[in-house]
Design an enzyme around this catalytic site. Structure first.
Site, PDB file in Angstrom:
ATOM      1  N   ARG A 194       0.853  -1.189   0.000  1.00 47.76           N
ATOM      2  CA  ARG A 194       0.000   0.000   0.000  1.00 47.76           C
ATOM      3  C   ARG A 194       0.886   1.236   0.000  1.00 47.76           C
ATOM      4  NH1 ARG A 194      -2.847  -1.320   5.685  1.00 47.76           N
ATOM      5  NH2 ARG A 194      -4.060   0.510   5.152  1.00 47.76           N
ATOM      6  N   TYR A 221      -5.379  -3.184 -12.771  1.00 50.40           N
ATOM      7  CA  TYR A 221      -4.712  -4.126 -13.684  1.00 50.40           C
ATOM      8  C   TYR A 221      -4.847  -5.515 -13.065  1.00 50.40           C
ATOM      9  CZ  TYR A 221      -2.826  -0.147 -16.176  1.00 50.40           C
ATOM     10  OH  TYR A 221      -2.717   0.993 -16.927  1.00 50.40           O
TER      11      TYR A 221
HETATM   12  C1  LIG Z   1      -5.244  -3.193   3.310  1.00 47.94           C
HETATM   13  C2  LIG Z   1      -6.659  -3.045   3.714  1.00 47.94           C
HETATM   14  C3  LIG Z   1      -7.529  -2.285   2.927  1.00 47.94           C
HETATM   15  C4  LIG Z   1      -8.884  -2.163   3.289  1.00 47.94           C
HETATM   16  N1  LIG Z   1      -9.704  -1.438   2.499  1.00 47.94           N
HETATM   17  C5  LIG Z   1     -11.010  -1.314   2.847  1.00 47.94           C
HETATM   18  C6  LIG Z   1     -11.910  -0.549   2.038  1.00 47.94           C
HETATM   19  O1  LIG Z   1     -11.543   0.017   1.015  1.00 47.94           O
HETATM   20  N2  LIG Z   1     -13.207  -0.462   2.443  1.00 47.94           N
HETATM   21  C7  LIG Z   1     -13.647  -1.055   3.592  1.00 47.94           C
HETATM   22  O2  LIG Z   1     -14.852  -0.938   3.918  1.00 47.94           O
HETATM   23  N3  LIG Z   1     -12.820  -1.780   4.376  1.00 47.94           N
HETATM   24  C8  LIG Z   1     -11.522  -1.924   4.032  1.00 47.94           C
HETATM   25  N4  LIG Z   1     -10.697  -2.655   4.815  1.00 47.94           N
HETATM   26  C9  LIG Z   1     -11.206  -3.226   6.070  1.00 47.94           C
HETATM   27  C10 LIG Z   1     -11.343  -2.140   7.122  1.00 47.94           C
HETATM   28  O3  LIG Z   1     -10.173  -1.364   7.194  1.00 47.94           O
HETATM   29  C11 LIG Z   1     -11.624  -2.773   8.482  1.00 47.94           C
HETATM   30  O4  LIG Z   1     -12.657  -3.715   8.356  1.00 47.94           O
HETATM   31  C12 LIG Z   1     -12.053  -1.701   9.470  1.00 47.94           C
HETATM   32  O5  LIG Z   1     -11.138  -0.630   9.499  1.00 47.94           O
HETATM   33  C13 LIG Z   1     -12.175  -2.349  10.865  1.00 47.94           C
HETATM   34  O6  LIG Z   1     -12.299  -1.358  11.832  1.00 47.94           O
HETATM   35  P1  LIG Z   1     -12.254  -1.730  13.382  1.00 47.94           P
HETATM   36  O7  LIG Z   1     -12.578  -0.465  14.082  1.00 47.94           O
HETATM   37  O8  LIG Z   1     -13.078  -2.940  13.620  1.00 47.94           O
HETATM   38  O9  LIG Z   1     -10.758  -2.167  13.692  1.00 47.94           O
HETATM   39  P2  LIG Z   1      -9.418  -1.318  13.771  1.00 47.94           P
HETATM   40  O10 LIG Z   1      -9.384  -0.300  12.694  1.00 47.94           O
HETATM   41  O11 LIG Z   1      -8.323  -2.310  13.823  1.00 47.94           O
HETATM   42  O12 LIG Z   1      -9.504  -0.504  15.145  1.00 47.94           O
HETATM   43  C14 LIG Z   1      -9.294  -1.110  16.394  1.00 47.94           C
HETATM   44  C15 LIG Z   1      -8.909  -0.042  17.408  1.00 47.94           C
HETATM   45  O13 LIG Z   1      -8.848  -0.618  18.700  1.00 47.94           O
HETATM   46  C16 LIG Z   1      -7.690  -0.168  19.377  1.00 47.94           C
HETATM   47  N5  LIG Z   1      -7.323  -1.201  20.369  1.00 47.94           N
HETATM   48  C17 LIG Z   1      -6.847  -2.454  20.105  1.00 47.94           C
HETATM   49  N6  LIG Z   1      -6.634  -3.133  21.241  1.00 47.94           N
HETATM   50  C18 LIG Z   1      -6.991  -2.307  22.257  1.00 47.94           C
HETATM   51  C19 LIG Z   1      -6.996  -2.448  23.668  1.00 47.94           C
HETATM   52  N7  LIG Z   1      -6.581  -3.587  24.243  1.00 47.94           N
HETATM   53  N8  LIG Z   1      -7.424  -1.410  24.435  1.00 47.94           N
HETATM   54  C20 LIG Z   1      -7.852  -0.243  23.848  1.00 47.94           C
HETATM   55  N9  LIG Z   1      -7.854  -0.064  22.486  1.00 47.94           N
HETATM   56  C21 LIG Z   1      -7.437  -1.073  21.701  1.00 47.94           C
HETATM   57  C22 LIG Z   1      -6.669  -0.008  18.268  1.00 47.94           C
HETATM   58  O14 LIG Z   1      -5.620   0.868  18.644  1.00 47.94           O
HETATM   59  C23 LIG Z   1      -7.539   0.560  17.130  1.00 47.94           C
HETATM   60  O15 LIG Z   1      -7.615   1.963  17.173  1.00 47.94           O
HETATM   61  C24 LIG Z   1      -9.352  -2.807   4.464  1.00 47.94           C
HETATM   62  C25 LIG Z   1      -8.485  -3.564   5.251  1.00 47.94           C
HETATM   63  C26 LIG Z   1      -7.154  -3.690   4.882  1.00 47.94           C
HETATM   64  C27 LIG Z   1      -6.257  -4.525   5.725  1.00 47.94           C
END
Ligand SMILES: Cc1cc2nc3c(=O)[nH]c(=O)nc-3n(C[C@H](O)[C@H](O)[C@H](O)COP(=O)(O)OP(=O)(O)OC[C@H]3O[C@@H](n4cnc5c(N)ncnc54)[C@H](O)[C@@H]3O)c2cc1C
Length: 428
Positions: A194, A221
């Site tokens: 990325r 692509y």
């Molecule tokens: C390369 C890539 C590209 C992607 N592109 C897309 C896209 O284009 N569109 C889309 O819809 N989705 C996309 N996704 C998926 C998407 O990014 C995730 O599904 C989404 O961001 C998940 O969000 P979340 O809040 O569940 O987790 P996370 O974003 O992982 O957030 C978790 C949070 O919890 C905090 N945390 C962790 N442990 C603790 C703890 N013990 N105590 C307190 N805080 C803690 C972390 O610091 C973090 O801030 C992509 C994923 C990847 C890997």
């Protein structure tokens, strides 16, 4: 003057949310909108630790339509989002195959594609303006529950609430109490390089300047076991590329590493000159990440045994980027959960959580499956078939997934589903 945001009457329900990613932050905003009392705990000690992960993220209409309900958010997003409503698809050797238009989806709601950190900051600023109780530098180390309350251990102290939402991403600790054992994330067998940088680096390059000099673009692509996506935003001023490829990387220690341009070039050897030139022209100081894609087997449940703790977002269901749904589904999670709590009331938190699960479980797993489908369609492309029907290589865009209002659906179906949960569990 401080801004006032519409808020339903107080429900008296206290909610602790662990993790301020897209899932936790959205759940916090939605809980506040619906009259619950929220405390959001995030282990990062500054918000920059979260926003510095800068590359493209897409919110499809089912996710982005929910931003319209948070005053000022979608308007701010439009200003920095990519202004394309198409994807140009090419054979890996360089021949143009087809343009997929997304014009027809406008009736389903907005689509937002932009810099992950910038879009996140817009939502975060909104949460701050709402005066949410957001506590940074708070690492949760354990969860507990009893019939009346749930809680967390954070920085060595116990905190309690009526419900705890575990939104700590793919490495969730909350899973342990839900599952009864500590499962480990697995490598999906794929990784993504990325990268994001200023278009100044390529605007005079004759092979690739067409991607940035006439405004925003979006192209892909497609080749054996690899797809390479490239886009420009902000009137072509910023540029990013990502490519997904097979990887047997070990994810025991970490799943994000600084990437090397030489390694990327090996993957695209023999590919279209445009693709090779994009990689070669990446500035040495650009932030290039080699991101191992992690997944977990589907969980049997998102809810703890006493139904006071619930997993949402990637903690409950990690998504592959090819589904373009992980973040949108994590926002749907927060919207549905906050609505279920509102409809159930303070005396019925376990019923609310179980009904939330009933609403979300099947939809989220069906959405997850689309990621594998698109990857297989692209990585194992049948070019004989595509030459006859170029649309066969288009991203699958289905109305059941994208033309969907999670909040409206929850308000419509809650009581019927809650009744069926109650009949399955008379002791609730
Ligand atoms: C390369 C890539 C590209 C992607 N592109 C897309 C896209 O284009 N569109 C889309 O819809 N989705 C996309 N996704 C998926 C998407 O990014 C995730 O599904 C989404 O961001 C998940 O969000 P979340 O809040 O569940 O987790 P996370 O974003 O992982 O957030 C978790 C949070 O919890 C905090 N945390 C962790 N442990 C603790 C703890 N013990 N105590 C307190 N805080 C803690 C972390 O610091 C973090 O801030 C992509 C994923 C990847 C890997």
């Amino acid at each position: 003057m401080t801004e006032q945001f519409p808020r339903r009457p107080s429900t008296g329900i206290s909610v602790i949310i662990v993790g301020a990613g897209f899932a936790g932050l959205s759940a916090a905003i939605e809980c506040d909108r619906k009259g619950h009392h929220v405390t959001l705990l995030e282990k990062a000690s500054t918000i920059e630790e979260i926003t510095r992960f800068g590359d493209i993220i897409s919110f499809d209409p089912n996710g982005a339509r929910l931003f319209e309900r948070w005053p000022g958010v979608i308007e701010a997003m439009y200003k920095i989002a990519r202004k394309t409503s198409w994807l140009d698809l090419y054979h890996w050797r360089g021949e143009f195959v087809t343009r997929q238009s997304f014009e027809g989806e406008k009736k389903w709601g907005p689509r937002i594609n932009g810099h992950r950190g910038e879009l996140y900051s817009i939502i975060y600023d909104h949460a701050v303006k709402r005066k949410l109780d957001i506590r940074l530098g708070q690492r949760v180390s354990d969860y507990f529950e009893n019939a009346d309350k749930a809680g967390v251990v954070v920085n060595g102290e116990r905190m309690e609430a009526d419900v705890v939402i575990a939104a700590e991403g793919v490495r969730s600790r909350g899973r342990k109490i839900v599952l009864g054992f500590d499962d480990k994330p697995k490598s999906s067998g794929y990784a993504v390089y990325r990268c994001w940088f200023s278009s100044d680096a390529i605007k005079d390059n004759n092979t690739i300047k067409h991607l940035v000099v006439e405004g925003d673009t979006h192209s892909g692509y497609i080749g054996p076991d690899l797809h390479f996506l490239v886009s420009s935003l902000k009137d072509g001023k910023e540029f990013n590329w990502v490519f997904t490829h097979v990887d047997d990387g070990n994810i025991e220690e970490s799943w994000q590493f600084p990437g090397k341009i030489e390694d990327c070039l090996k993957y695209v050897e023999g590919w279209a000159p445009v693709v090779q030139e994009i990689v070669r022209s990446t500035p040495k100081d650009a932030r290039l990440i080699d991101h191992k894609l992690v997944f977990r087997d589907p969980l049997p449940t998102f809810i703890s045994p006493l139904a006071r703790i619930v997993l949402i977002g990637d903690a409950a269901h990690p998504f592959l980027p090819t589904s373009i749904q992980g973040a949108s589904q994590s926002i749907e999670d927060g919207v549905v959960l906050a609505s279920c709590l509102e409809l159930a009331g303070k005396g019925e938190v376990p019923l609310a959580l179980r009904t939330h699960e009933k609403i979300r479980y099947e939809r989220v797993h069906q959405a997850q499956a689309t990621g594998v489908k698109t990857r297989e369609k692209w990585h194992k492309a049948n070019w004989d078939e595509i030459n006859k029907t170029p649309e066969a290589i288009h991203l699958t865009r289905e109305a059941w997934l994208l033309d969907f209002d999670a909040e409206k659906d929850c308000y419509k179906r809650y009581h019927e589903l809650a009744t069926s949960v109650r009949s399955e569990r008379p002791r609730l």
